[in-house]
Design an enzyme around this catalytic site. Structure first.
Site, PDB file in Angstrom:
ATOM      1  CD  GLU A   1      48.413  43.179  16.767  1.00 34.49           C
ATOM      2  OE1 GLU A   1      48.402  43.445  15.570  1.00 34.49           O
ATOM      3  OE2 GLU A   1      47.579  42.708  17.374  1.00 34.49           O
TER       4      GLU A   1
ATOM      5  CE  LYS B   1      53.408  40.389  13.556  1.00 32.99           C
ATOM      6  NZ  LYS B   1      53.212  41.409  14.785  1.00 32.99           N
TER       7      LYS B   1
ATOM      8  NE  ARG C   1      54.254  42.568   4.236  1.00 37.74           N
ATOM      9  CZ  ARG C   1      53.676  43.089   5.639  1.00 37.74           C
ATOM     10  NH1 ARG C   1      53.162  44.226   5.652  1.00 37.74           N
ATOM     11  NH2 ARG C   1      53.684  42.156   6.508  1.00 37.74           N
TER      12      ARG C   1
END
Ligand code: ATP
Ligand code: MG
Length: 570
Positions: free
Chosen positions: A44, A278, A268
């Site tokens: 994103e 982020k 992850r």
């Protein structure tokens, strides 16, 4: 920079097999997609990429490379308020810098019209409805893990009414938050994601690519699988938190009867002393806790690049940690180990004195300059040699001299002899102090017969120290770093605390008046060198002409070796 193509092989010991490779291998064997492998990396564009994304990039591009497939770079741009072109640009740049080349670049926003048409299809199939509950009500109706949800009073609207309301949502007739389009699945499903999830929300926000064309935006869960399907992604690889979303992913493509990619989840990356979110990284930037997204303390690709990490080291690290099915935490020391290992091969060795102490060589005349031969990289003969000037005023590190040496201290002290790297033996004769008793300089004699570092009479010295000639030295600023967070797990905060409370107040130390050997003046921003005995350093773009700035990438000491030893001893 032109990225190398095809995508580089993993330098790590031949990519070990893992469960994803096994799935792909079997799919190819059974000719599931005609042997085709198509992956995608779907960030994103709401921030800069971090080292966690590097794991996903290496995985997606690495699999495609190794199985003769292709990888798309897809921007998952369905949250217009948080997304920006700057992030898009940085992401493309970062992927290329890591050494990968996408097949095609796409944006989820390219598919807004198609995805909208599919929403109409689901309405017509009786599988989606417009709901007038507020966000808060939707939450309350959803139920909990132990309690079934309650059906929305709008769930059984007629097909015509749903089509009418949804087309008017699209036309921009309604206020933000007043309605949603929801999938009609099962309010009693044990999987909360299946309890009539929201597909579209009303949001009158300008999008960085579609401008004001859309007053409604699809939710991640509705947009992602359909985007994968449009691109004919064969293996849609994502992190474990999406495991519970997979039934929904499958449901949408099944109901629409479109190409069905397989979603596969992996663990992850988490790193000690490092924050990989982020959202939190953005907070560090906006609150000016760091100088920007590319601050060398940041775990962003741009940050670690500026810090001096190499793409090879990052790829090797990602290859070594592999992929699994349970989230864990990796020691930052392991990443640093791969950085050292790579820089050891490629970084030329030079001399720099960070905290200078003036040394006068009494038995060398003013203005006499000896040009000494120095080897640039003992690990790489092709790196050649250079000349290092030696004269009667030098700088050494303050730490390399002690007037009263403690036991076991073998560096310079009054009456003691040491070797100057690539140079001569020197012996300290006297110490000069100011009125406050601080040492201002020391006086030494040098032995001209020891040129190159060996005494013809065979006498030994216990230590070799680095130095620079004062008359030839270049002044520089050098930035030393510690971890950005003081806690091994930065997210470990007491009730009511903030992650940023765990920031390390000593993460940046700026040294000015450092003295560099002349060759270092030629090092450009982002070029990497080793300062002998001090660590690996990298030229920083803050340099101005005649005033270099260096970042310490990593110290020489391999803390990972210690960690490994400790682990083995367990
Ligand atoms: P963040 O929480 O940092 O914003 P994200 O998952 O929201 O991360 P995206 O831009 O959606 O960020 O991620 C793009 C891809 O990178 C996704 O497939 C995601 O699963 C993967 N990814 C993100 N963070 C990590 C991580 N720490 N380790 C491995 N893969 C990651
Ligand atoms: Mg995300």
């Amino acid at each position: 920079m032109t990225p190398p193509n095809p995508n580089p092989p993993a330098e790590a010991p031949a990519a070990p097999s893992n469960f994803i490779r096994e799935i792909i291998r079997k799919d190819i064997e059974s000719n599931k997609h005609g042997g085709r492998v198509q992956t995608r990396f779907p960030p994103e564009p709401n921030g800069y990429l971090h080292i966690g994304h590097a794991k996903s990039i290496c995985l997606n591009f690495g699999l495609a490379r190794d199985f003769g497939g292709k990888t798309n770079l897809r921007f998952d741009d369905t949250n217009p308020e948080k997304e920006e072109q700057e992030y898009v640009d940085s992401i493309i740049d970062n992927v290329h810098w890591l050494g990968f080349q996408e097949d095609r670049i796409f944006f989820a926003s390219d598919y807004f019209e198609q995805i909208y048409q599919w929403a109409l299809q689901l309405i017509r199939q009786g599988q989606a409805y417009v709901c007038d509950l507020s966000a808060e009500e939707v939450r309350r109706y959803r139920g909990t893990l132990t309690e079934a949800g309650k059906e929305s009073p709008y769930r059984n609207r007629s097909l015509e009414e749903n089509l009418d309301l949804f087309t008017r949502m699209r036309a921009g007739e309604f206020q933000d938050g007043t309605r949603t389009l929801r999938a009609k699945i099962d309010m009693a499903s044990p999987n909360l994601n299946m309890r009539d999830p929201v597909m579209y929300r009303i949001l009158h926000a300008e999008h960085h690519r579609t401008g004001n064309a859309w007053p409604i935006y699809p939710m991640y869960d509705y947009a992602h699988g359909q985007s994968d399907s449009i691109e004919q992604i064969t293996h849609s690889i994502c992190t474990l938190e999406f495991e519970d979303h997979r039934p929904l992913y499958d449901w949408f493509v099944e109901q629409l009867g479109i190409f069905h990619p397989q979603q596969i989840e992996f663990d992850r990356l988490n790193l000690t002393y490092t924050m990989l979110s982020k959202r939190k990284l953005l907070q560090l930037v906006t609150e000016k806790r760091v100088s920007g997204w590319d601050d060398p303390r940041m775990p962003t690709i741009s940050g670690i690049r500026r810090r001096g990490y190499t793409p090879e080291a990052i790829r090797n690290f990602c290859g070594a940690i592999g992929v699994g099915k349970t989230n864990g935490i990796i020691e930052l020391g392991l990443l640093e180990h791969f950085v050292r290992e790579d820089l050891n091969k490629r970084a030329p060795r030079m001399m720099a004195v960070l905290k200078p102490l003036r040394v006068v060589i009494d038995n060398l005349a003013d203005g006499v300059v000896e040009e000494l031969d120095a080897v640039n990289n003992p690990e790489d003969a092709s790196a050649g040699t250079r000349k290092v000037p030696f004269s009667n005023v030098l700088y050494i590190e303050q730490d390399d001299f002690k007037e009263e040496p403690p036991k076991g201290y073998y560096r310079l002290s009054p009456g003691k002899e040491v070797r100057l790297r690539w140079g001569f033996f020197i012996t300290c004769q006297s110490v000069v102090k100011d009125a406050d008793g601080n040492i201002t300089e020391i006086h030494c004699t040098y032995d001209p017969l020891t040129r190159g570092g060996n005494a013809p009479d065979g006498r030994k010295v216990k230590s070799t120290i680095h130095w620079v000639s004062a008359a030839h030295a270049v002044d520089a600023e050098v930035r030393l770093y510690e971890t950005l967070f003081a806690k091994e797990n930065p997210s470990d905060v007491p009730e009511g605390g903030d992650v940023l409370d765990n920031l390390n107040p000593n993460s940046l130390q700026v040294l000015t008046g450092c003295k560099l050997e002349p060759s270092l003046a030629l090092v450009k921003p982002f070029e990497r060198v080793q300062f002998e005995r001090l660590g690996y350093f990298c030229g920083d773009p803050d340099a101005t002409s005649g005033k270099p700035v260096f970042n310490r990438t990593v110290a020489l000491k391999d803390t990972w070796a210690k960690v490994e030893k400790r682990e083995k001893g367990k």
